[in-house]
Enzyme design. Structure first.
Site, PDB file in Angstrom:
ATOM      1  N   ILE A 152      15.177  26.861   0.938  1.00  0.00           N
ATOM      2  CA  ILE A 152      14.130  26.420   2.021  1.00  0.00           C
ATOM      3  C   ILE A 152      13.334  25.294   1.028  1.00  0.00           C
ATOM      4  O   ILE A 152      13.028  24.426   1.906  1.00  0.00           O
ATOM      5  CB  ILE A 152      13.416  27.758   1.804  1.00  0.00           C
ATOM      6  CG1 ILE A 152      13.938  28.766   2.599  1.00  0.00           C
ATOM      7  CG2 ILE A 152      12.189  27.194   2.940  1.00  0.00           C
ATOM      8  CD1 ILE A 152      14.578  28.750   4.034  1.00  0.00           C
ATOM      9  N   PHE A 153      12.970  25.384  -0.154  1.00  0.00           N
ATOM     10  CA  PHE A 153      12.112  24.349  -0.591  1.00  0.00           C
ATOM     11  C   PHE A 153      12.453  24.251  -2.454  1.00  0.00           C
ATOM     12  O   PHE A 153      12.781  25.477  -2.982  1.00  0.00           O
ATOM     13  CB  PHE A 153      10.616  24.741  -0.573  1.00  0.00           C
ATOM     14  CG  PHE A 153       9.582  24.020  -1.312  1.00  0.00           C
ATOM     15  CD1 PHE A 153       9.364  22.942  -0.930  1.00  0.00           C
ATOM     16  CD2 PHE A 153       9.265  24.567  -2.590  1.00  0.00           C
ATOM     17  CE1 PHE A 153       8.434  22.121  -1.606  1.00  0.00           C
ATOM     18  CE2 PHE A 153       8.158  23.653  -3.300  1.00  0.00           C
ATOM     19  CZ  PHE A 153       7.864  22.653  -2.735  1.00  0.00           C
TER      20      PHE A 153
ATOM     21  N   ARG B 123      15.800  38.707   1.805  1.00  0.00           N
ATOM     22  CA  ARG B 123      14.873  38.573   0.474  1.00  0.00           C
ATOM     23  C   ARG B 123      14.523  37.299   0.298  1.00  0.00           C
ATOM     24  O   ARG B 123      15.294  36.165   0.264  1.00  0.00           O
ATOM     25  CB  ARG B 123      15.784  39.154  -0.718  1.00  0.00           C
ATOM     26  CG  ARG B 123      16.208  40.611  -0.698  1.00  0.00           C
ATOM     27  CD  ARG B 123      15.128  41.592  -0.569  1.00  0.00           C
ATOM     28  NE  ARG B 123      15.780  42.934  -0.538  1.00  0.00           N
ATOM     29  CZ  ARG B 123      15.507  43.879   0.287  1.00  0.00           C
ATOM     30  NH1 ARG B 123      14.833  43.478   1.371  1.00  0.00           N
ATOM     31  NH2 ARG B 123      15.828  44.901   0.207  1.00  0.00           N
TER      32      ARG B 123
ATOM     33  N   ALA C 174      -1.068  29.105 -21.653  1.00  0.00           N
ATOM     34  CA  ALA C 174       0.108  29.175 -21.145  1.00  0.00           C
ATOM     35  C   ALA C 174       0.949  28.164 -20.513  1.00  0.00           C
ATOM     36  O   ALA C 174       0.135  27.111 -20.212  1.00  0.00           O
ATOM     37  CB  ALA C 174       0.083  30.402 -20.005  1.00  0.00           C
TER      38      ALA C 174
ATOM     39  N   GLU D 168       2.532  24.269 -25.843  1.00  0.00           N
ATOM     40  CA  GLU D 168       1.311  24.575 -24.892  1.00  0.00           C
ATOM     41  C   GLU D 168      -0.179  25.069 -25.882  1.00  0.00           C
ATOM     42  O   GLU D 168      -1.041  24.445 -25.381  1.00  0.00           O
ATOM     43  CB  GLU D 168       1.673  25.735 -24.138  1.00  0.00           C
ATOM     44  CG  GLU D 168       2.495  25.555 -22.946  1.00  0.00           C
ATOM     45  CD  GLU D 168       2.061  24.662 -21.851  1.00  0.00           C
ATOM     46  OE1 GLU D 168       0.901  24.498 -21.731  1.00  0.00           O
ATOM     47  OE2 GLU D 168       3.016  23.934 -21.390  1.00  0.00           O
TER      48      GLU D 168
ATOM     49  N   PRO E 286       8.309  40.845  -9.727  1.00  0.00           N
ATOM     50  CA  PRO E 286       9.776  41.212  -9.731  1.00  0.00           C
ATOM     51  C   PRO E 286      10.157  41.194  -7.972  1.00  0.00           C
ATOM     52  O   PRO E 286      11.206  41.397  -7.894  1.00  0.00           O
ATOM     53  CB  PRO E 286      10.298  42.352 -10.441  1.00  0.00           C
ATOM     54  CG  PRO E 286       8.988  43.004 -10.764  1.00  0.00           C
ATOM     55  CD  PRO E 286       7.785  41.753 -10.726  1.00  0.00           C
ATOM     56  N   GLY E 287       9.171  41.923  -7.409  1.00  0.00           N
ATOM     57  CA  GLY E 287       9.489  41.921  -5.830  1.00  0.00           C
ATOM     58  C   GLY E 287      10.154  40.724  -5.082  1.00  0.00           C
ATOM     59  O   GLY E 287      10.449  40.750  -3.876  1.00  0.00           O
TER      60      GLY E 287
ATOM     61  N   GLU F  57      -1.387  15.538 -17.089  1.00  0.00           N
ATOM     62  CA  GLU F  57      -2.597  14.821 -16.484  1.00  0.00           C
ATOM     63  C   GLU F  57      -3.427  15.414 -15.518  1.00  0.00           C
ATOM     64  O   GLU F  57      -4.495  15.020 -15.040  1.00  0.00           O
ATOM     65  CB  GLU F  57      -2.141  13.149 -16.115  1.00  0.00           C
ATOM     66  CG  GLU F  57      -1.070  13.485 -15.078  1.00  0.00           C
ATOM     67  CD  GLU F  57      -0.465  12.117 -14.869  1.00  0.00           C
ATOM     68  OE1 GLU F  57      -0.093  12.120 -13.690  1.00  0.00           O
ATOM     69  OE2 GLU F  57       0.120  11.120 -15.636  1.00  0.00           O
TER      70      GLU F  57
ATOM     71  N   GLU G 198      -4.015  18.485 -15.536  1.00  0.00           N
ATOM     72  CA  GLU G 198      -4.751  20.037 -15.821  1.00  0.00           C
ATOM     73  C   GLU G 198      -6.041  19.535 -16.561  1.00  0.00           C
ATOM     74  O   GLU G 198      -6.146  18.855 -17.589  1.00  0.00           O
ATOM     75  CB  GLU G 198      -3.662  20.362 -16.860  1.00  0.00           C
ATOM     76  CG  GLU G 198      -3.892  21.873 -17.608  1.00  0.00           C
ATOM     77  CD  GLU G 198      -2.904  22.262 -18.091  1.00  0.00           C
ATOM     78  OE1 GLU G 198      -2.377  23.440 -18.068  1.00  0.00           O
ATOM     79  OE2 GLU G 198      -2.297  21.661 -19.274  1.00  0.00           O
TER      80      GLU G 198
END
Length: 184
Positions: free
Chosen positions: A14-15, A37, A76, A92, A114-115, A140, A142
């Site tokens: 889809i994307f 799903r 993170a 990071e 996980p769903g 840049e 962030e």
């Protein structure tokens, strides 16, 4: 253990974006029926519990557009293609905080949602922190501010929902458990 595997019959892309992609899979259920799903694909990420010499946690506060608010998090970031998680964790840490460390230890890896998503976060603890003279700069797009807080202060921020994301809550609870075990 009983298997409830769902066989993929077809996948529709889809994307595809910079961070995630979305696909819709048609699956055959264990009972023979079919269903759809919606799945977010993510390259994975790292998160770092950065502890100072006096056991304060280096945190970053940043605006999260999906939430429309600022939240306080452990450093993170997303894994780059082919990047090892421990290399990403060090990168990071430096980009978001300006710190490097003498010790980086893997603690655990966990799926965030996980769903509907396959994002796997690798959680590390960094000790022996030292300020880098010329640290790598943050992305840049962030913008973060640094905080050094105790576990008790982090628990207060959780109560106020300033700390409100799963990876940071898990990190704080891990540290709280470690403190409790040392106290025994």
């Amino acid at each position: 253990m009983k298997s409830f595997e769902e066989k993929t019959l077809s996948t529709e892309q889809i994307f595809t974006g910079k961070v995630v992609s979305l696909q819709v899979d048609e699956v055959e259920l264990p009972n023979g029926k079919t269903s759809k799903r919606e799945i977010i694909k993510h390259p994975g990420a790292v998160a770092v519990i950065a502890l100072t010499g006096d056991n304060k946690i280096i945190m970053v506060e940043q605006y999260r557009k999906a939430l429309e608010k600022n939240i306080v998090e452990i450093p993170a970031g997303k894994l780059e293609k082919g990047e090892k998680p421990e290399i990403c964790a060090a990168r990071e840490l430096e980009e978001e905080t300006g710190y490097a460390c003498s010790s980086m230890e893997w603690l655990m890896s966990f799926y965030t949602s996980p769903g509907f998503a396959d994002e796997l976060i690798h959680l590390y603890i960094a000790k022996g922190l030292y300020k880098k003279e010329n640290p790598a700069s943050a992305d840049e797009d962030e913008f973060v501010s640094l905080m050094e807080i105790t576990v008790e202060e982090a628990l207060e921020l959780m109560e106020k929902q300033s700390i409100h994301d799963a990876k940071t809550v898990l990190a704080i609870q891990y540290l709280q458990l470690q403190e409790a075990m040392v106290g025994k």
